[in-house]
Design an enzyme around this catalytic site. Sequence first.
Site, PDB file in Angstrom:
ATOM      1  N   LYS A 135      -8.576 -28.766   1.451  1.00 42.33           N
ATOM      2  CA  LYS A 135      -8.433 -29.797   2.484  1.00 42.33           C
ATOM      3  C   LYS A 135      -9.828 -30.045   3.043  1.00 42.33           C
ATOM      4  O   LYS A 135     -10.320 -29.314   3.886  1.00 42.33           O
ATOM      5  CB  LYS A 135      -7.487 -29.288   3.589  1.00 42.33           C
ATOM      6  CG  LYS A 135      -6.661 -30.367   4.249  1.00 42.33           C
ATOM      7  CD  LYS A 135      -7.477 -31.434   4.964  1.00 42.33           C
ATOM      8  CE  LYS A 135      -7.909 -30.993   6.332  1.00 42.33           C
ATOM      9  NZ  LYS A 135      -8.786 -31.985   6.985  1.00 42.33           N
TER      10      LYS A 135
ATOM     11  N   GLU B   8     -15.153 -18.325   8.532  1.00 46.59           N
ATOM     12  CA  GLU B   8     -16.541 -18.501   8.976  1.00 46.59           C
ATOM     13  C   GLU B   8     -16.495 -19.517  10.106  1.00 46.59           C
ATOM     14  O   GLU B   8     -16.169 -20.687   9.885  1.00 46.59           O
ATOM     15  CB  GLU B   8     -17.411 -18.996   7.830  1.00 46.59           C
ATOM     16  CG  GLU B   8     -17.557 -17.930   6.750  1.00 46.59           C
ATOM     17  CD  GLU B   8     -18.384 -18.370   5.567  1.00 46.59           C
ATOM     18  OE1 GLU B   8     -18.906 -19.502   5.584  1.00 46.59           O
ATOM     19  OE2 GLU B   8     -18.496 -17.583   4.628  1.00 46.59           O
TER      20      GLU B   8
ATOM     21  N   CYS C  99     -24.025 -24.286  11.437  1.00 44.68           N
ATOM     22  CA  CYS C  99     -23.431 -23.169  12.184  1.00 44.68           C
ATOM     23  C   CYS C  99     -24.452 -22.096  12.473  1.00 44.68           C
ATOM     24  O   CYS C  99     -24.349 -21.373  13.456  1.00 44.68           O
ATOM     25  CB  CYS C  99     -22.284 -22.580  11.388  1.00 44.68           C
ATOM     26  SG  CYS C  99     -22.798 -22.095   9.728  1.00 44.68           S
TER      27      CYS C  99
ATOM     28  N   GLU D  83     -21.001 -23.624  22.119  1.00 44.35           N
ATOM     29  CA  GLU D  83     -21.606 -24.229  20.936  1.00 44.35           C
ATOM     30  C   GLU D  83     -21.564 -25.751  21.077  1.00 44.35           C
ATOM     31  O   GLU D  83     -20.489 -26.337  21.200  1.00 44.35           O
ATOM     32  CB  GLU D  83     -20.826 -23.812  19.684  1.00 44.35           C
ATOM     33  CG  GLU D  83     -21.393 -24.410  18.410  1.00 44.35           C
ATOM     34  CD  GLU D  83     -20.523 -24.127  17.180  1.00 44.35           C
ATOM     35  OE1 GLU D  83     -19.305 -24.375  17.242  1.00 44.35           O
ATOM     36  OE2 GLU D  83     -21.064 -23.678  16.165  1.00 44.35           O
TER      37      GLU D  83
HETATM   38  N1  LIG Z   1     -19.685 -19.766  10.160  1.00 42.84           N
HETATM   39  C1  LIG Z   1     -19.971 -20.652   9.237  1.00 42.84           C
HETATM   40  O1  LIG Z   1     -20.359 -20.334   8.120  1.00 42.84           O
HETATM   41  C2  LIG Z   1     -19.811 -22.120   9.547  1.00 42.84           C
HETATM   42  C3  LIG Z   1     -20.321 -23.037   8.658  1.00 42.84           C
HETATM   43  C4  LIG Z   1     -20.206 -24.391   8.947  1.00 42.84           C
HETATM   44  C5  LIG Z   1     -19.562 -24.808  10.106  1.00 42.84           C
HETATM   45  N2  LIG Z   1     -19.075 -23.897  10.964  1.00 42.84           N
HETATM   46  C6  LIG Z   1     -18.432 -24.338  12.210  1.00 42.84           C
HETATM   47  O2  LIG Z   1     -17.630 -25.490  11.958  1.00 42.84           O
HETATM   48  C7  LIG Z   1     -17.547 -26.304  13.128  1.00 42.84           C
HETATM   49  C8  LIG Z   1     -17.791 -27.752  12.769  1.00 42.84           C
HETATM   50  O3  LIG Z   1     -16.902 -28.179  11.817  1.00 42.84           O
HETATM   51  P1  LIG Z   1     -15.594 -29.050  12.153  1.00 42.84           P
HETATM   52  O4  LIG Z   1     -15.810 -29.803  13.412  1.00 42.84           O
HETATM   53  O5  LIG Z   1     -15.217 -29.773  10.910  1.00 42.84           O
HETATM   54  O6  LIG Z   1     -14.528 -27.902  12.448  1.00 42.84           O
HETATM   55  P2  LIG Z   1     -12.976 -28.075  12.741  1.00 42.84           P
HETATM   56  O7  LIG Z   1     -12.506 -26.712  13.041  1.00 42.84           O
HETATM   57  O8  LIG Z   1     -12.726 -29.147  13.709  1.00 42.84           O
HETATM   58  O9  LIG Z   1     -12.348 -28.612  11.377  1.00 42.84           O
HETATM   59  C9  LIG Z   1     -12.514 -27.913  10.165  1.00 42.84           C
HETATM   60  C10 LIG Z   1     -11.374 -28.253   9.237  1.00 42.84           C
HETATM   61  O10 LIG Z   1     -10.155 -27.732   9.768  1.00 42.84           O
HETATM   62  C11 LIG Z   1      -9.144 -28.739   9.759  1.00 42.84           C
HETATM   63  N3  LIG Z   1      -8.220 -28.429  10.842  1.00 42.84           N
HETATM   64  C12 LIG Z   1      -8.354 -28.705  12.157  1.00 42.84           C
HETATM   65  N4  LIG Z   1      -7.296 -28.226  12.852  1.00 42.84           N
HETATM   66  C13 LIG Z   1      -6.479 -27.622  11.969  1.00 42.84           C
HETATM   67  C14 LIG Z   1      -5.226 -26.942  12.069  1.00 42.84           C
HETATM   68  N5  LIG Z   1      -4.623 -26.762  13.235  1.00 42.84           N
HETATM   69  N6  LIG Z   1      -4.666 -26.462  10.949  1.00 42.84           N
HETATM   70  C15 LIG Z   1      -5.273 -26.598   9.748  1.00 42.84           C
HETATM   71  N7  LIG Z   1      -6.447 -27.249   9.590  1.00 42.84           N
HETATM   72  C16 LIG Z   1      -7.055 -27.746  10.682  1.00 42.84           C
HETATM   73  C17 LIG Z   1      -9.928 -30.014   9.905  1.00 42.84           C
HETATM   74  O11 LIG Z   1      -9.180 -31.120   9.491  1.00 42.84           O
HETATM   75  C18 LIG Z   1     -11.153 -29.731   9.024  1.00 42.84           C
HETATM   76  O12 LIG Z   1     -10.855 -29.938   7.671  1.00 42.84           O
HETATM   77  C19 LIG Z   1     -18.569 -25.696  14.075  1.00 42.84           C
HETATM   78  O13 LIG Z   1     -17.914 -24.902  15.029  1.00 42.84           O
HETATM   79  C20 LIG Z   1     -19.422 -24.817  13.174  1.00 42.84           C
HETATM   80  O14 LIG Z   1     -20.094 -23.763  13.831  1.00 42.84           O
HETATM   81  C21 LIG Z   1     -19.176 -22.558  10.704  1.00 42.84           C
HETATM   82  O1  LIG Z   2     -23.551 -24.952   8.582  1.00 46.02           O
HETATM   83  C1  LIG Z   2     -23.386 -23.872   8.136  1.00 46.02           C
HETATM   84  C2  LIG Z   2     -24.015 -23.423   6.963  1.00 46.02           C
HETATM   85  C3  LIG Z   2     -23.486 -22.331   6.392  1.00 46.02           C
HETATM   86  C4  LIG Z   2     -24.064 -21.827   5.238  1.00 46.02           C
HETATM   87  C5  LIG Z   2     -23.362 -21.083   4.362  1.00 46.02           C
HETATM   88  O2  LIG Z   2     -22.077 -20.822   4.479  1.00 46.02           O
HETATM   89  C6  LIG Z   2     -24.020 -20.561   3.201  1.00 46.02           C
HETATM   90  O3  LIG Z   2     -25.251 -20.693   3.060  1.00 46.02           O
HETATM   91  O4  LIG Z   2     -23.301 -19.990   2.374  1.00 46.02           O
END
Ligand SMILES: NC(=O)c1ccc[n+]([C@@H]2O[C@H](COP(=O)([O-])OP(=O)(O)OC[C@H]3O[C@@H](n4cnc5c(N)ncnc54)[C@H](O)[C@@H]3O)[C@@H](O)[C@H]2O)c1
Ligand SMILES: O=C/C=C/C=C(\O)C(=O)O
Length: 505
Positions: free
Chosen positions: A197, A273, A307, A409
Site C-alpha cells: 500500500k 520504522e 525521518c 516532529e
Molecule cells: N523510521 C523510518 O525509517 C522512517 C522513514 C521514513 C519516514 N518515516 C516517518 O514517516 C512519516 C511521514 O510519512 P507519512 O506522512 O506518509 O506517514 P503516515 O503514517 O501518515 O502514512 C504512512 C502510510 O500509512 C498509511 N496509513 C495511514 N493511516 C493508516 C491506518 N490507520 N491503517 C493503515 N494504513 C494507514 C498511509 O496511507 C500511508 O501509506 C514521518 O513521521 C517520518 O518520520 C520514518
Molecule cells: O526518510 C527516511 C529515510 C530512511 C532511510 C532508510 O530506511 C534506509 O536508508 O534504509
Amino acid sequence: MLSAARSNAKRRVGQNAAMTRTITSFIDGAFVPADGARLFDKRSPVDGRVIARIAEADAAQVNAAVQAARRAMAGEWGRMPVEKRCALLHAMADEITRRFDDFVAAEMADTGQPSHVMTHVFIPRGAANFKVFADVVKNVATESFRTDTPDGRGALNYAIRKPKGVIGVVCPWNAPFLLMTWKLGPALACGNAVVVKPSEETPLTAALLGEVMNAVGIPKGVYNVVNGFGPGSTGEFVTSHPGVDAITFTGETRTGTAIMRAAAEGVRDVSFELGGKNAGIVFADADFDAAVDGIFRSAFLNTGQVCLGTERVYVERPIFERFRDALKAKAEAVKYGRPEDHASTYGPLISREHQQKVLGYYRLAVEEGASVVTGGGVPQMPAELAEGCWVQPTIWTGLADDARTVREEVFGPCCHLRPFDSEDEVVGLANDTDYGLSTTIWTQNLARAHRMAERIDVGITWINSWFLRDLRTPFGGSKHSGIGREGGVHSLEFYTETRNVCVKL
Ligand SMILES: NC(=O)c1ccc[n+]([C@@H]2O[C@H](COP(=O)([O-])OP(=O)(O)OC[C@H]3O[C@@H](n4cnc5c(N)ncnc54)[C@H](O)[C@@H]3O)[C@@H](O)[C@H]2O)c1
Ligand SMILES: O=C/C=C/C=C(\O)C(=O)O
C-alpha cells in the site's frame, strides 16, 4: 496521518481528467481496470497541477490482492529454489537500472525533489535493495546444537528458515521508492509474497515496479499493489485482513499505533520504522566546514522530509555564532526550481496539507519565542510555480527545551540551534525526547564520539557523517521511533519464521 474525514475531502476527480493517466491497482500480475472505482487526484507538489488520477482499492480489491498473494505462495513461487529466486532479484535490480530514467521521472513527478537526489540517492538504492538481500539470504547460515541425552546417543538440533507468508507493506511518501524496496528486497528474497500500500501521495514508482516484475518473470501474485488512503480505506483493509501474516510499516508513530492495534487481531507480527526528532551535535573541535555541510544536509535534504533528519542541533558554545551564520548562508543559497532543472537544489513539500502543517509549526515557533535566523515562510515563486507547496528552509534559535517545536516532529526543512557547554549536558539534551531514531555527532575527538554513541538512545549514531548507509547493518528506531531492526541478516528475523528440527540420534 490523514483522518477519514480529511481523506474524504481529498477524493475528487481531476479537472483535466481526459488528459491525465489513471493509476490502478496491480493484482495477480496485471493492472486492474478502474471501472467503478472511486478516483482521487495526484497533484504535482511543484505547481499543483493534477498529474494522475488514482483508483482507490476497496475491501474487495484488497481481498483479491491477498488471495493472489496466497496463491503465489502455494504455487511456483513457494517452491522456487533460493538460487533461482535470488537470480530473479538480481534481474529486478538490472531492469530497474535499465529503466533508471523512467524511475527518476516517476519519483520526481510524485515528490518534486531535484533530479540529483533521485539519480544519486533514491533510485540507485532501489536497485541495491534487491541485490543486497538476494546475496544475504544465499549466504546466511542457521544454527545447530548437538544435545546430550541420558542414553548417551545424543540429539541434533538444527534451525531452518521459512517465509512468513503474505506480508502487508505500508509505505510513506517521503522517499517512496527507497523505502518500499527496502522492505520488498528482503521480503521477496526470503520467499514471501507482498501486498503493498503505497502512500496516497506517491503511487507512481510502485506502479512502475509492477511492469518490472512482469518483465523479469516474477510469478503472478508475488507482488501486488493496492492504492488508497489509510484509515477507513485501503491501508486499513490491508492491515486488518486476516490473510496478511505480518505487516511492515514506515510512517508516523501515531499510524504505527493504529496498525499495531489492527495486527493484534490474529497476533500478527509487525516491523515499524517510525518518526524521529533527531539531534545533531557539533563540537568546537569538529572540521567546521564538514560539520556545516553535514548539518545542512541532515536538516534540509529532501526539503527536510527525512525521518533521519536533524531538527534539533546542539552546537558547542565557542563556535555557536559562527556555525549559525554559516548554516544560515547555506540555507539562503538554495535554488528553488523544477526537479528536471539541473540547477535546482531544493524542492517543495509533498502536498498542500503538509505545507500547512509545516507553516503551522513556523508560526508556533515564533509564538513560543523563537528568533528566526532565516526563513519562516513561503518563498516568492514565479507565477508558474506559485501553486506549488514551497516553504523556506528555516533556522531558529532561542527556544526553550520544552517548546513544542523542539519536541514534536515537524518533518519539514527546519532546525533549532541551541548552544551547549559539556558532553554530559548535550547527552542529556539529545536523550530528552520520546523518539530514538538517529543522531549525528561532529567532532575530531573520536574517544568522545564513541563514548557518546553508547550513551545516546537511538537506533543509529553517525559520527562525522549522516545518512551513510551500509545495508548489511541493523537499522531501526528506539523508543517511539520503531519496533525491530531491518537490514542484512536482521531483516531475516522479521521476514522469515525460524523453526527448529530436533533429531534423536
Ligand atoms: N523510521 C523510518 O525509517 C522512517 C522513514 C521514513 C519516514 N518515516 C516517518 O514517516 C512519516 C511521514 O510519512 P507519512 O506522512 O506518509 O506517514 P503516515 O503514517 O501518515 O502514512 C504512512 C502510510 O500509512 C498509511 N496509513 C495511514 N493511516 C493508516 C491506518 N490507520 N491503517 C493503515 N494504513 C494507514 C498511509 O496511507 C500511508 O501509506 C514521518 O513521521 C517520518 O518520520 C520514518
Ligand atoms: O526518510 C527516511 C529515510 C530512511 C532511510 C532508510 O530506511 C534506509 O536508508 O534504509
